[in-house]
Scaffold this motif. Sequence first.
Motif, PDB file in Angstrom:
ATOM      1  N   GLN A  62       0.850  -1.173   0.051  1.00  0.00           N
ATOM      2  CA  GLN A  62      -0.004   0.040   0.059  1.00  0.00           C
ATOM      3  C   GLN A  62       0.879   1.413   0.162  1.00  0.00           C
ATOM      4  N   THR A  63       0.325   2.428  -0.119  1.00  0.00           N
ATOM      5  CA  THR A  63       0.944   3.690  -0.178  1.00  0.00           C
ATOM      6  C   THR A  63       0.270   4.757   0.670  1.00  0.00           C
ATOM      7  N   ILE A  64       1.371   5.823   0.830  1.00  0.00           N
ATOM      8  CA  ILE A  64       0.866   6.906   1.502  1.00  0.00           C
ATOM      9  C   ILE A  64       0.628   7.876   0.321  1.00  0.00           C
ATOM     10  N   SER A  65      -0.500   8.449   0.279  1.00  0.00           N
ATOM     11  CA  SER A  65      -1.077   9.113  -0.923  1.00  0.00           C
ATOM     12  C   SER A  65      -0.059  10.390  -0.860  1.00  0.00           C
ATOM     13  N   GLN A  66      -0.040  10.989  -2.212  1.00  0.00           N
ATOM     14  CA  GLN A  66       0.845  11.976  -2.630  1.00  0.00           C
ATOM     15  C   GLN A  66       0.171  13.148  -1.969  1.00  0.00           C
ATOM     16  N   LEU A  86     -16.226   9.875   7.678  1.00  0.00           N
ATOM     17  CA  LEU A  86     -15.712   8.694   7.701  1.00  0.00           C
ATOM     18  C   LEU A  86     -14.818   8.467   6.588  1.00  0.00           C
ATOM     19  N   GLU A  87     -13.388   7.860   6.923  1.00  0.00           N
ATOM     20  CA  GLU A  87     -12.295   7.717   5.904  1.00  0.00           C
ATOM     21  C   GLU A  87     -12.399   6.133   5.586  1.00  0.00           C
ATOM     22  N   ILE A  88     -12.358   5.952   4.339  1.00  0.00           N
ATOM     23  CA  ILE A  88     -12.383   4.465   3.806  1.00  0.00           C
ATOM     24  C   ILE A  88     -10.949   4.331   3.656  1.00  0.00           C
ATOM     25  N   GLY A  89     -10.184   3.563   4.033  1.00  0.00           N
ATOM     26  CA  GLY A  89      -8.706   3.347   3.638  1.00  0.00           C
ATOM     27  C   GLY A  89      -7.839   4.072   4.797  1.00  0.00           C
ATOM     28  N   THR A  90      -7.482   3.746   5.759  1.00  0.00           N
ATOM     29  CA  THR A  90      -6.898   4.577   6.993  1.00  0.00           C
ATOM     30  C   THR A  90      -5.296   4.481   6.495  1.00  0.00           C
ATOM     31  N   GLY A  91      -4.636   3.547   5.717  1.00  0.00           N
ATOM     32  CA  GLY A  91      -3.565   3.374   5.335  1.00  0.00           C
ATOM     33  C   GLY A  91      -2.511   4.061   6.306  1.00  0.00           C
ATOM     34  N   SER A  92      -1.556   5.050   6.183  1.00  0.00           N
ATOM     35  CA  SER A  92      -0.492   5.350   7.083  1.00  0.00           C
ATOM     36  C   SER A  92      -1.173   6.225   8.167  1.00  0.00           C
ATOM     37  N   GLY A  93      -2.303   6.592   8.047  1.00  0.00           N
ATOM     38  CA  GLY A  93      -2.821   7.582   8.742  1.00  0.00           C
ATOM     39  C   GLY A  93      -2.759   9.078   8.577  1.00  0.00           C
ATOM     40  N   TYR A  94      -1.681   9.333   7.522  1.00  0.00           N
ATOM     41  CA  TYR A  94      -1.606  10.861   7.168  1.00  0.00           C
ATOM     42  C   TYR A  94      -2.765  11.703   6.682  1.00  0.00           C
ATOM     43  N   GLN A  95      -3.636  11.025   5.898  1.00  0.00           N
ATOM     44  CA  GLN A  95      -4.799  11.786   5.612  1.00  0.00           C
ATOM     45  C   GLN A  95      -5.870  11.855   6.732  1.00  0.00           C
ATOM     46  N   ILE A 109     -11.573   3.529   8.748  1.00  0.00           N
ATOM     47  CA  ILE A 109     -11.714   1.946   8.588  1.00  0.00           C
ATOM     48  C   ILE A 109     -10.601   1.323   7.678  1.00  0.00           C
ATOM     49  N   GLU A 110      -9.962   0.431   7.877  1.00  0.00           N
ATOM     50  CA  GLU A 110      -8.887  -0.018   7.181  1.00  0.00           C
ATOM     51  C   GLU A 110      -9.132  -1.731   7.037  1.00  0.00           C
ATOM     52  N   TYR A 111      -8.889  -2.279   5.578  1.00  0.00           N
ATOM     53  CA  TYR A 111      -9.090  -3.417   5.224  1.00  0.00           C
ATOM     54  C   TYR A 111      -7.914  -4.480   5.629  1.00  0.00           C
ATOM     55  N   ASN A 112      -6.864  -3.896   5.570  1.00  0.00           N
ATOM     56  CA  ASN A 112      -5.811  -4.738   6.125  1.00  0.00           C
ATOM     57  C   ASN A 112      -5.181  -4.840   7.362  1.00  0.00           C
ATOM     58  N   GLY A 135     -12.031  -3.463   8.991  1.00  0.00           N
ATOM     59  CA  GLY A 135     -12.871  -4.268   8.294  1.00  0.00           C
ATOM     60  C   GLY A 135     -13.142  -3.692   6.790  1.00  0.00           C
ATOM     61  N   ASP A 136     -14.340  -4.161   5.977  1.00  0.00           N
ATOM     62  CA  ASP A 136     -14.296  -3.878   4.770  1.00  0.00           C
ATOM     63  C   ASP A 136     -15.128  -2.339   4.610  1.00  0.00           C
ATOM     64  N   GLY A 137     -14.472  -1.173   4.341  1.00  0.00           N
ATOM     65  CA  GLY A 137     -15.008  -0.100   4.390  1.00  0.00           C
ATOM     66  C   GLY A 137     -15.859   0.319   3.135  1.00  0.00           C
ATOM     67  N   PHE A 205      -5.186   5.577  -7.562  1.00  0.00           N
ATOM     68  CA  PHE A 205      -5.243   5.287  -6.534  1.00  0.00           C
ATOM     69  C   PHE A 205      -5.072   3.636  -6.417  1.00  0.00           C
ATOM     70  N   VAL A 206      -4.445   3.002  -5.319  1.00  0.00           N
ATOM     71  CA  VAL A 206      -4.697   1.777  -5.115  1.00  0.00           C
ATOM     72  C   VAL A 206      -6.081   1.162  -5.127  1.00  0.00           C
ATOM     73  N   PRO A 207      -6.224   0.236  -5.562  1.00  0.00           N
ATOM     74  CA  PRO A 207      -7.930  -0.242  -5.645  1.00  0.00           C
ATOM     75  C   PRO A 207      -8.686  -0.433  -4.185  1.00  0.00           C
ATOM     76  N   LEU A 208      -9.810  -0.202  -4.324  1.00  0.00           N
ATOM     77  CA  LEU A 208     -10.778  -0.389  -3.181  1.00  0.00           C
ATOM     78  C   LEU A 208     -11.140  -1.876  -3.483  1.00  0.00           C
ATOM     79  N   LEU A 209     -11.033  -2.529  -2.278  1.00  0.00           N
ATOM     80  CA  LEU A 209     -11.101  -4.290  -2.235  1.00  0.00           C
ATOM     81  C   LEU A 209     -12.536  -4.022  -1.464  1.00  0.00           C
TER      82      LEU A 209
HETATM   83  N1  SAH Z   1      -5.600   7.378   3.388  1.00  0.00           N
HETATM   84  C1  SAH Z   1      -4.160   6.733   3.341  1.00  0.00           C
HETATM   85  C2  SAH Z   1      -4.130   6.136   1.906  1.00  0.00           C
HETATM   86  C3  SAH Z   1      -3.944   4.635   1.871  1.00  0.00           C
HETATM   87  S1  SAH Z   1      -3.978   3.845   0.341  1.00  0.00           S
HETATM   88  C4  SAH Z   1      -3.028   7.389   3.861  1.00  0.00           C
HETATM   89  O1  SAH Z   1      -3.487   8.614   3.918  1.00  0.00           O
HETATM   90  O2  SAH Z   1      -2.120   6.943   3.739  1.00  0.00           O
HETATM   91  C5  SAH Z   1      -5.549   3.073   0.552  1.00  0.00           C
HETATM   92  C6  SAH Z   1      -5.698   2.016   1.485  1.00  0.00           C
HETATM   93  O3  SAH Z   1      -7.356   1.667   1.212  1.00  0.00           O
HETATM   94  C7  SAH Z   1      -4.878   1.045   1.801  1.00  0.00           C
HETATM   95  O4  SAH Z   1      -4.392   1.052   2.929  1.00  0.00           O
HETATM   96  C8  SAH Z   1      -5.864  -0.399   1.692  1.00  0.00           C
HETATM   97  O5  SAH Z   1      -5.630  -1.383   2.228  1.00  0.00           O
HETATM   98  C9  SAH Z   1      -7.099   0.191   1.792  1.00  0.00           C
HETATM   99  N2  SAH Z   1      -8.328  -0.511   1.513  1.00  0.00           N
HETATM  100  C10 SAH Z   1      -8.658  -0.940   0.363  1.00  0.00           C
HETATM  101  N3  SAH Z   1      -9.755  -1.449   0.251  1.00  0.00           N
HETATM  102  C11 SAH Z   1     -10.359  -1.261   1.515  1.00  0.00           C
HETATM  103  C12 SAH Z   1     -11.779  -1.424   1.955  1.00  0.00           C
HETATM  104  N4  SAH Z   1     -12.778  -2.015   1.347  1.00  0.00           N
HETATM  105  N5  SAH Z   1     -12.098  -1.001   3.217  1.00  0.00           N
HETATM  106  C13 SAH Z   1     -11.128  -0.416   4.022  1.00  0.00           C
HETATM  107  N6  SAH Z   1      -9.759   0.007   3.638  1.00  0.00           N
HETATM  108  C14 SAH Z   1      -9.469  -0.664   2.159  1.00  0.00           C
END
Ligand code: SAH
Length: 215
Positions: A62-66, A86-95, A109-112, A135-137, A205-209
């Motif tokens: 995964q990546t920390i967004s630009q 609500l933020e979907i994709g916590t990732g690094s937490g920077y956003q 919420i983060e899926y990984n 969980g699945d955001g 972006f990386v894919p939303l799963l």
């Molecule tokens: N907001 C993050 C960017 C993370 S990249 C930051 O500031 O760093 C996108 C993130 O979305 C990845 O960590 C990935 O694991 C997560 N992701 C992908 N599908 C998801 C889902 N269905 N629910 C929650 N998180 C998901």
Amino acid sequence: MFEDNYRQRGLRNKLVKKLLEKGICDQRVLAAIGKVPRHAFFDDALLGHAYEDKAFPIGEGQTISQPYTVAFQTEKLKIQPGDKLLEIGTGSGYQAAILLEMGAKVYTIEYNRKLYERTRDFLPTLGYEPYFFYGDGSKGIPAKAPYNKIIVTAGAPVIPTALTDQLAEGGILLIPVGDRERQKMLRITKVKNELKKEEFDSFAFVPLLGDQGWK
Ligand code: SAH
């Protein structure tokens, strides 16, 4: 454990200037970017790159967004202090840190699993305390809905109906939608239960799963 010295502050100010040149003009967004120590989110090996306007790997593929992308999404969300977000994709937490700086109440919420645990343990050490969920955001977090703002930080194949359902009246959903490689940034605003849709630039972006994401 982590240091924020004049050098890092100088680099951060340069980044803020660059974002201004690239068209980010909301002063509150720029102030938040100028405050959050992005270098604290980086591994030692990549530390020198923390204030470049680029995305970087954070492990688990995964990546920390630009920074430009973070600033763009934040600006388009029109964050007001006290917004329930609500933020979907916590990732690094920077956003999430940027959104907290702007006064939003953040549910993220983060899926990984590994990323979820790492960021849940790390982010509060910087003084940023969103509510963390695993969980699945793509299904949102119905138990905490409705939200004034929803931000999706992964690329979606469609607009998940679960997310528009969880928007409050007047609420805004910001979501990149497209194919796996490229997505258009969409802003959906809920007005009197109708959904108004606006389209902005393209991003990668990386894919939303998950359930309403990519299989
Ligand atoms: N907001 C993050 C960017 C993370 S990249 C930051 O500031 O760093 C996108 C993130 O979305 C990845 O960590 C990935 O694991 C997560 N992701 C992908 N599908 C998801 C889902 N269905 N629910 C929650 N998180 C998901």
